[in-house]
Design a protein around this motif. Structure first.
Motif, PDB file in Angstrom:
ATOM      1  N   ALA A  11      69.067 -64.312  30.377  1.00  0.00           N
ATOM      2  CA  ALA A  11      68.316 -64.017  29.158  1.00  0.00           C
ATOM      3  C   ALA A  11      67.553 -62.702  29.281  1.00  0.00           C
ATOM      4  O   ALA A  11      67.577 -61.870  28.362  1.00  0.00           O
ATOM      5  N   LEU A  12      66.900 -62.505  30.400  1.00  0.00           N
ATOM      6  CA  LEU A  12      66.137 -61.280  30.599  1.00  0.00           C
ATOM      7  C   LEU A  12      67.055 -60.067  30.673  1.00  0.00           C
ATOM      8  O   LEU A  12      66.758 -59.017  30.084  1.00  0.00           O
ATOM      9  N   THR A  15      68.357 -59.252  27.128  1.00  0.00           N
ATOM     10  CA  THR A  15      67.300 -58.682  26.292  1.00  0.00           C
ATOM     11  C   THR A  15      67.019 -57.234  26.672  1.00  0.00           C
ATOM     12  O   THR A  15      66.944 -56.352  25.809  1.00  0.00           O
ATOM     13  N   LEU A  16      66.873 -56.982  27.968  1.00  0.00           N
ATOM     14  CA  LEU A  16      66.587 -55.619  28.415  1.00  0.00           C
ATOM     15  C   LEU A  16      67.763 -54.679  28.159  1.00  0.00           C
ATOM     16  O   LEU A  16      67.561 -53.514  27.809  1.00  0.00           O
ATOM     17  N   GLY A  18      69.892 -54.924  25.667  1.00  0.00           N
ATOM     18  CA  GLY A  18      69.855 -54.619  24.242  1.00  0.00           C
ATOM     19  C   GLY A  18      68.775 -53.616  23.890  1.00  0.00           C
ATOM     20  O   GLY A  18      69.014 -52.659  23.141  1.00  0.00           O
ATOM     21  N   LEU A  19      67.573 -53.793  24.435  1.00  0.00           N
ATOM     22  CA  LEU A  19      66.476 -52.865  24.150  1.00  0.00           C
ATOM     23  C   LEU A  19      66.761 -51.463  24.681  1.00  0.00           C
ATOM     24  O   LEU A  19      66.486 -50.461  24.006  1.00  0.00           O
TER      25      LEU A  19
END
Length: 98
Positions: A11-12, A15-16, A18-19
């Motif tokens: 998950a982390l 997310t990172l 994508g950002l």
């Protein structure tokens, strides 16, 4: 869920990723919109994004091989023996023979 479980790492990482991708695309889009040249910082941002992708691939391979994101309490005795044997082989290959 612990902070080192495989689901948390997935998950982390997602997310990172994508950002980081969004920020680099916005940066390059702003340069294109203002019709200015790409500078060294833009190229370094792209290189950093590629490096981050490489580190994610390494993390995913480590999760797949059950090196990262798993508790050692969840392994069977056969898996622990196989891991100890592979560690022994790896350490014997790295030590110089005199």
């Amino acid at each position: 869920m612990s902070d080192s479980s495989k689901d948390t790492i997935y998950a982390l990482s997602g997310t990172l990723l994508g950002l980081c991708t969004i920020s680099v695309r916005l940066r390059l889009g702003a340069r294109k919109r203002h019709k200015s040249r790409s500078m060294a910082d833009d190229w370094l941002a792209c290189i950093a994004l590629l490096s981050f992708n490489g580190s994610l691939v390494c993390s995913f391979v480590m999760i797949h091989n059950k090196v990262l994101g798993y508790s050692s309490n969840g392994f069977t005795s056969e898996e622990l023996a196989a891991t100890a044997k592979s560690d022994e082989v790896a350490s014997s290959e790295s030590t110089p023979v005199s």
